[in-house]
Scaffold this motif. Sequence first.
Motif, PDB file in Angstrom:
ATOM      1  N   MET A   1      77.381  16.425 -13.158  1.00 61.21           N
ATOM      2  CA  MET A   1      76.354  15.459 -12.772  1.00 61.21           C
ATOM      3  C   MET A   1      76.988  14.097 -12.556  1.00 61.21           C
ATOM      4  N   LYS A   2      76.683  13.475 -11.439  1.00 58.53           N
ATOM      5  CA  LYS A   2      77.223  12.162 -11.122  1.00 58.53           C
ATOM      6  C   LYS A   2      76.395  11.069 -11.792  1.00 58.53           C
ATOM      7  N   HIS A   3      77.016   9.888 -11.955  1.00 62.19           N
ATOM      8  CA  HIS A   3      76.343   8.776 -12.643  1.00 62.19           C
ATOM      9  C   HIS A   3      75.019   8.417 -11.975  1.00 62.19           C
ATOM     10  N   ASN A   4      74.985   8.462 -10.654  1.00 61.63           N
ATOM     11  CA  ASN A   4      73.813   7.929  -9.949  1.00 61.63           C
ATOM     12  C   ASN A   4      72.728   8.951  -9.701  1.00 61.63           C
ATOM     13  N   GLU A   5      72.847  10.159 -10.250  1.00 58.76           N
ATOM     14  CA  GLU A   5      71.824  11.172 -10.020  1.00 58.76           C
ATOM     15  C   GLU A   5      70.554  10.894 -10.823  1.00 58.76           C
ATOM     16  N   ILE A   6      70.702  10.238 -11.962  1.00 56.99           N
ATOM     17  CA  ILE A   6      69.559   9.826 -12.771  1.00 56.99           C
ATOM     18  C   ILE A   6      69.648   8.315 -12.945  1.00 56.99           C
ATOM     19  N   LYS A   7      68.590   7.619 -12.575  1.00 57.31           N
ATOM     20  CA  LYS A   7      68.579   6.165 -12.672  1.00 57.31           C
ATOM     21  C   LYS A   7      68.531   5.749 -14.134  1.00 57.31           C
ATOM     22  N   LEU A   8      69.469   4.923 -14.542  1.00 52.84           N
ATOM     23  CA  LEU A   8      69.559   4.499 -15.937  1.00 52.84           C
ATOM     24  C   LEU A   8      68.652   3.297 -16.155  1.00 52.84           C
ATOM     25  N   SER A  63      82.867  20.246 -26.435  1.00 54.68           N
ATOM     26  CA  SER A  63      83.677  20.472 -25.238  1.00 54.68           C
ATOM     27  C   SER A  63      83.083  19.849 -23.977  1.00 54.68           C
ATOM     28  N   ASP A  64      81.892  19.272 -24.070  1.00 54.84           N
ATOM     29  CA  ASP A  64      81.224  18.709 -22.894  1.00 54.84           C
ATOM     30  C   ASP A  64      81.946  17.465 -22.392  1.00 54.84           C
ATOM     31  N   ALA A  65      81.928  17.298 -21.079  1.00 58.45           N
ATOM     32  CA  ALA A  65      82.442  16.074 -20.457  1.00 58.45           C
ATOM     33  C   ALA A  65      81.314  15.050 -20.440  1.00 58.45           C
ATOM     34  N   ILE A  66      81.565  13.881 -21.026  1.00 58.22           N
ATOM     35  CA  ILE A  66      80.493  12.903 -21.150  1.00 58.22           C
ATOM     36  C   ILE A  66      80.954  11.517 -20.698  1.00 58.22           C
ATOM     37  N   SER A  67      79.979  10.692 -20.396  1.00 64.03           N
ATOM     38  CA  SER A  67      80.177   9.262 -20.191  1.00 64.03           C
ATOM     39  C   SER A  67      79.140   8.538 -21.038  1.00 64.03           C
ATOM     40  N   ILE A  68      79.428   7.293 -21.370  1.00 63.24           N
ATOM     41  CA  ILE A  68      78.457   6.468 -22.087  1.00 63.24           C
ATOM     42  C   ILE A  68      78.322   5.150 -21.338  1.00 63.24           C
ATOM     43  N   PHE A 158      73.679   8.075 -22.926  1.00 60.79           N
ATOM     44  CA  PHE A 158      74.694   9.100 -23.113  1.00 60.79           C
ATOM     45  C   PHE A 158      74.515  10.129 -21.998  1.00 60.79           C
ATOM     46  N   ILE A 159      75.529  10.294 -21.176  1.00 61.31           N
ATOM     47  CA  ILE A 159      75.451  11.138 -19.992  1.00 61.31           C
ATOM     48  C   ILE A 159      76.299  12.389 -20.213  1.00 61.31           C
ATOM     49  N   ASN A 160      75.658  13.538 -20.163  1.00 58.28           N
ATOM     50  CA  ASN A 160      76.353  14.812 -20.336  1.00 58.28           C
ATOM     51  C   ASN A 160      76.540  15.444 -18.962  1.00 58.28           C
ATOM     52  N   LYS A 163      76.277  19.576 -19.040  1.00 60.81           N
ATOM     53  CA  LYS A 163      74.937  20.159 -19.123  1.00 60.81           C
ATOM     54  C   LYS A 163      73.964  19.542 -18.123  1.00 60.81           C
ATOM     55  N   GLY A 164      74.308  18.383 -17.586  1.00 58.99           N
ATOM     56  CA  GLY A 164      73.430  17.745 -16.614  1.00 58.99           C
ATOM     57  C   GLY A 164      72.205  17.105 -17.237  1.00 58.99           C
ATOM     58  N   LEU A 165      72.421  16.261 -18.261  1.00 57.81           N
ATOM     59  CA  LEU A 165      71.304  15.574 -18.904  1.00 57.81           C
ATOM     60  C   LEU A 165      71.735  14.172 -19.326  1.00 57.81           C
ATOM     61  N   VAL A 166      70.737  13.342 -19.596  1.00 55.29           N
ATOM     62  CA  VAL A 166      70.971  11.978 -20.083  1.00 55.29           C
ATOM     63  C   VAL A 166      70.085  11.749 -21.295  1.00 55.29           C
ATOM     64  N   LEU A 167      70.648  11.144 -22.337  1.00 53.10           N
ATOM     65  CA  LEU A 167      69.925  10.851 -23.572  1.00 53.10           C
ATOM     66  C   LEU A 167      69.892   9.348 -23.781  1.00 53.10           C
ATOM     67  N   ASN A 168      68.717   8.832 -24.104  1.00 50.82           N
ATOM     68  CA  ASN A 168      68.547   7.409 -24.398  1.00 50.82           C
ATOM     69  C   ASN A 168      67.716   7.248 -25.669  1.00 50.82           C
ATOM     70  N   LEU A 169      68.337   6.720 -26.712  1.00 49.47           N
ATOM     71  CA  LEU A 169      67.620   6.337 -27.933  1.00 49.47           C
ATOM     72  C   LEU A 169      67.196   4.893 -27.735  1.00 49.47           C
ATOM     73  N   TYR A 170      65.917   4.664 -27.426  1.00 49.60           N
ATOM     74  CA  TYR A 170      65.526   3.320 -27.008  1.00 49.60           C
ATOM     75  C   TYR A 170      65.256   2.373 -28.161  1.00 49.60           C
ATOM     76  N   ASP A 171      64.918   2.861 -29.322  1.00 52.72           N
ATOM     77  CA  ASP A 171      64.833   2.058 -30.546  1.00 52.72           C
ATOM     78  C   ASP A 171      64.510   3.003 -31.684  1.00 52.72           C
ATOM     79  N   ASP A 172      64.087   2.461 -32.836  1.00 52.19           N
ATOM     80  CA  ASP A 172      63.821   3.312 -33.989  1.00 52.19           C
ATOM     81  C   ASP A 172      62.682   4.293 -33.765  1.00 52.19           C
TER      82      ASP A 172
END
Length: 211
Positions: A1-8, A63-68, A158-160, A163-172
């Motif tokens: 999955m490329k960085h720009n496939e899901i708008k951050l 083993s996943d390739a990730i970006s943050i 957190f960009i996986n 697996k092709g997913l993005v995780l965002n913990l926006y606050d508590d």
Amino acid sequence: MKHNEIKLEKPLFYNNPFGLRFEIGPAEIGVWANRERRLLNEKYFSTALERAISIFNAAFSSSDAISIAYQIFSDGRRRIKKGSYFLRQIKTNKAEEITFTDHKELYSEDLSYKCECWRRVTVSGLKVEDAEINNILLALINTDFGSRQPSITGECYFINHTKGLVLNLYDDRGMDVVSLKKETLLPLYNTYNKWLLNYDREQMDHVFSQI
């Protein structure tokens, strides 16, 4: 999955075709031990961290390739410093690339002046072990509580790529996990169904119970 496939851009859950929204800080426990004395409930924060770590570990394998990606609002002068808490939690020597970029397409309706933008640093080519994930998650949970450290002000994604997913913990209070494919999120939907945010549960059930 490329960085720009899901708008951050928050809220990820509402801005993408397939998403899950989890309650991280449990309302039934409550954030305050004593509101009048402004004493925070440590059980609330420890439970929030346990939930955040559990969901992250289910969404990201070693083993996943990730970006943050980490981004902040800037009036034109504010920048992400190389010595920031966020970057200190990453073994940047293990990264394939570290890029600093400015973005005016994010929250564009809120940018009042030409100099305003969102500044982002993206650390690419990582494995999970290359970052102190738990420290970053804790700092994001603490973001609205000045008395609690560590704390990060800004947004972290957190960009996986595997697996092709993005995780965002926006606050508590909550965490969004989104993907371009419904099937990618189904294991999380089934395993952590009891933690789904009730406010959006009907929408999630409609999407993921149809498989």
